[in-house]
Write a protein that holds these residues in place. Structure first.
Motif, mmCIF file in Angstrom:
data_model
loop_
_atom_site.group_PDB
_atom_site.id
_atom_site.type_symbol
_atom_site.label_atom_id
_atom_site.label_comp_id
_atom_site.label_asym_id
_atom_site.label_seq_id
_atom_site.Cartn_x
_atom_site.Cartn_y
_atom_site.Cartn_z
ATOM 1 N N UNK A 167 -29.693 -30.045 -55.279
ATOM 2 C CA UNK A 167 -30.066 -30.530 -53.951
ATOM 3 C C UNK A 167 -28.873 -30.686 -53.006
ATOM 4 N N UNK A 168 -27.731 -30.183 -53.416
ATOM 5 C CA UNK A 168 -26.565 -30.285 -52.549
ATOM 6 C C UNK A 168 -26.825 -29.511 -51.251
ATOM 7 N N UNK A 214 -29.028 -17.315 -47.750
ATOM 8 C CA UNK A 214 -30.304 -16.760 -48.211
ATOM 9 C C UNK A 214 -31.426 -17.786 -48.042
ATOM 10 N N UNK A 215 -31.138 -19.021 -48.403
ATOM 11 C CA UNK A 215 -32.139 -20.081 -48.276
ATOM 12 C C UNK A 215 -32.500 -20.301 -46.815
ATOM 13 N N UNK A 216 -31.497 -20.302 -45.936
ATOM 14 C CA UNK A 216 -31.753 -20.490 -44.508
ATOM 15 C C UNK A 216 -32.621 -19.359 -43.956
ATOM 16 N N UNK A 217 -32.337 -18.125 -44.357
ATOM 17 C CA UNK A 217 -33.141 -16.993 -43.869
ATOM 18 C C UNK A 217 -34.594 -17.091 -44.340
ATOM 19 N N UNK A 218 -34.790 -17.620 -45.551
ATOM 20 C CA UNK A 218 -36.160 -17.783 -46.053
ATOM 21 C C UNK A 218 -36.926 -18.785 -45.200
ATOM 22 N N UNK A 229 -40.464 -14.324 -50.536
ATOM 23 C CA UNK A 229 -41.209 -14.733 -51.715
ATOM 24 C C UNK A 229 -40.811 -16.164 -52.097
ATOM 25 N N UNK A 230 -41.599 -16.764 -52.954
ATOM 26 C CA UNK A 230 -41.311 -18.145 -53.351
ATOM 27 C C UNK A 230 -39.911 -18.293 -53.940
ATOM 28 N N UNK A 231 -39.466 -17.309 -54.707
ATOM 29 C CA UNK A 231 -38.154 -17.406 -55.352
ATOM 30 C C UNK A 231 -37.018 -17.465 -54.337
ATOM 31 N N UNK A 232 -37.269 -16.981 -53.114
ATOM 32 C CA UNK A 232 -36.227 -17.011 -52.086
ATOM 33 C C UNK A 232 -35.950 -18.425 -51.588
ATOM 34 N N UNK A 233 -36.855 -19.360 -51.908
ATOM 35 C CA UNK A 233 -36.679 -20.742 -51.481
ATOM 36 C C UNK A 233 -36.016 -21.598 -52.550
ATOM 37 N N UNK A 234 -35.551 -20.986 -53.613
ATOM 38 C CA UNK A 234 -34.891 -21.740 -54.675
ATOM 39 C C UNK A 234 -33.529 -22.240 -54.233
ATOM 40 N N UNK A 235 -33.153 -23.426 -54.727
ATOM 41 C CA UNK A 235 -31.860 -24.018 -54.387
ATOM 42 C C UNK A 235 -30.792 -23.430 -55.309
ATOM 43 N N UNK A 236 -30.422 -22.193 -55.009
ATOM 44 C CA UNK A 236 -29.511 -21.469 -55.895
ATOM 45 C C UNK A 236 -28.046 -21.611 -55.510
ATOM 46 N N UNK A 237 -27.781 -22.225 -54.391
ATOM 47 C CA UNK A 237 -26.406 -22.333 -53.922
ATOM 48 C C UNK A 237 -26.073 -21.323 -52.842
ATOM 49 N N UNK A 238 -26.944 -20.329 -52.614
ATOM 50 C CA UNK A 238 -26.746 -19.350 -51.547
ATOM 51 C C UNK A 238 -27.396 -19.903 -50.282
#
Length: 396
Positions: free
Chosen positions: A214-215, A327-331, A315-324
């Motif tokens: 959640x950082x 990518x998360x912002x674009x989703x 896709x749903x996986x694009x909203x994962x908190x992966x540290x990118x």
């Protein structure tokens, strides 16, 4: 003859012992379980009666003062297992509690309690420690003394925060509730509960997940999708480390976004893609701010201006908190622009109808396509092309 009589006597003795065991009261484990349950019943009554002395007579564990500010309508334990070793024991229990005025059903939390008994307690069990069970999330009072601030439409519970800070959160929530109702309608509770821990680590503890997940995330909302009317209130859990980096507008957008999740929860289910649930929450959050697309969607705007128009909705996986973070912002920005397109082209009320129509399906397959056909009169393929054109016009 003598041998047979001896054998008969042995058999009779065994039968008698079996009968005595079968009829002779509870086992030691059953007795300990009942004793611990009675102890926790007294502890629960003390919590609800705000009786500190009665609470202290049940032992230690979570300090009574930590709970004092929490407005509780119910508090009870159900013992599920007791493992006893002499005068010490470990008990597993299910804690059920309701926050007065907000929870229509109990919140359930797994707890593990360490107990002991001695001559000083007249041989009765006493609580030595009360902590979250393995794989269970913390409760706010596990992290320290809880402060409470009531807003007109909100309850803010915090640990390690100033009263002024908690009041600011209540003000944000009180503005968010009518803003969400204006966009979504009034068929929801129209009040919210915010939990504000001391730090990112505190937020992660409340969610039962690593802090790294959640950082950079300012807040999340917990709750059961498709929840019935009688359900615990959703909790908006704040990450104070990230929240302090937002300006006034950003703070309001975040709280309004999370409040939208509270309002739409009953109409959000397995069929609802994240681009729609997150995009709609962002659409409500930005709706009255006057922010233009290039300001509200900087990462997507940068990509489109460079000719990198997305080929499909995220896709749903694009909203994962992966540290990118990009990518998360674009989703999120893709979901927001898709919902903004629907509101602009078909109207705001039709956007709400579309959201509800998707959520009525039990399965993901075909849900969006059917809702687009019935509510918007289009297809996913045609909508994607319209969305791509919209991005070029708005962000190119």
């Amino acid at each position: 003859m003598a041998g047979r009589r001896s054998g008969s006597a042995v058999v009779a003795l065994v039968v008698l012992l079996v009968a005595l065991v079968g009829c002779g009261g509870r086992s030691a484990a059953d007795s300990a379980t009942a004793d611990v349950q009675r102890l926790l019943d007294r502890r629960s009554a003390a919590v609800l009666d705000r009786d500190e002395r009665a609470y202290e007579r049940t032992g230690a564990g979570v300090a009574f003062a930590r709970l004092r500010a929490v407005p509780l309508a119910a508090w009870s334990y159900r013992v599920t297992d007791v493992r006893r070793t002499g005068d010490t024991a470990t008990a597993d229990a299910e804690l059920r509690y309701r926050v007065a005025g907000y929870d229509r059903a109990p919140v359930t939390a797994g707890r593990t309690l360490r107990l002991s008994r001695s001559a000083s307690t007249d041989g009765r069990w006493s609580v030595e420690a009360d902590r979250p069970a393995r794989k269970s999330a913390q409760q706010l009072w596990d992290q320290g003394a809880v402060q409470a601030v009531r807003g007109a439409r909100s309850l803010v519970l915090g640990v390690g925060q100033s009263g002024r800070s908690l009041r600011d959160f209540a003000d944000l929530a009180d503005r968010a509730v009518p803003a969400v109702s204006d966009a979504w309608g009034t068929d929801w509770s129209r009040h919210v509960v915010l939990l504000v821990p001391k730090s990112l680590e505190g937020m992660a503890g409340l969610l039962g997940s690593p802090a790294s997940s959640y950082r950079g995330i300012a807040a999340v909302t917990t709750g059961e999708t498709g929840a019935p009317a009688r359900a615990p209130a959703d909790r908006i859990i704040v990450n104070p480390d990230a929240f302090t980096l937002l300006g006034g507008l950003g703070e309001q957008v975040v709280v309004t976004h999370e409040t939208t999740h509270v309002a739409t929860r009953a109409h959000t289910g397995a069929a609802t893609p994240l681009w729609l649930s997150e995009g709609y929450a962002d659409w409500v959050g930005y709706r009255a701010t006057g922010r233009i697309p290039s300001e509200a969607a900087p990462e997507l705007s940068r990509a489109v201006s460079q000719g990198e128009v997305p080929e499909s909705l995220p896709e749903d996986k694009d909203f994962g908190f992966t540290g990118d973070a990009s990518r998360l912002a674009r989703a999120y920005e893709s979901g927001w622009t898709a919902c903004r397109l629907i509101a602009d082209r078909w109207g705001e009320s039709r956007l709400g109808e579309f959201y509800r129509a998707v959520g009525e399906h039990r399965k993901r397959a075909g849900a969006v396509a059917e809702a687009m056909r019935d509510v918007l009169g289009t297809t996913p393929e045609a909508f994607t092309e319209q969305w791509q054109e919209y991005l070029r016009a708005q962000l190119g």
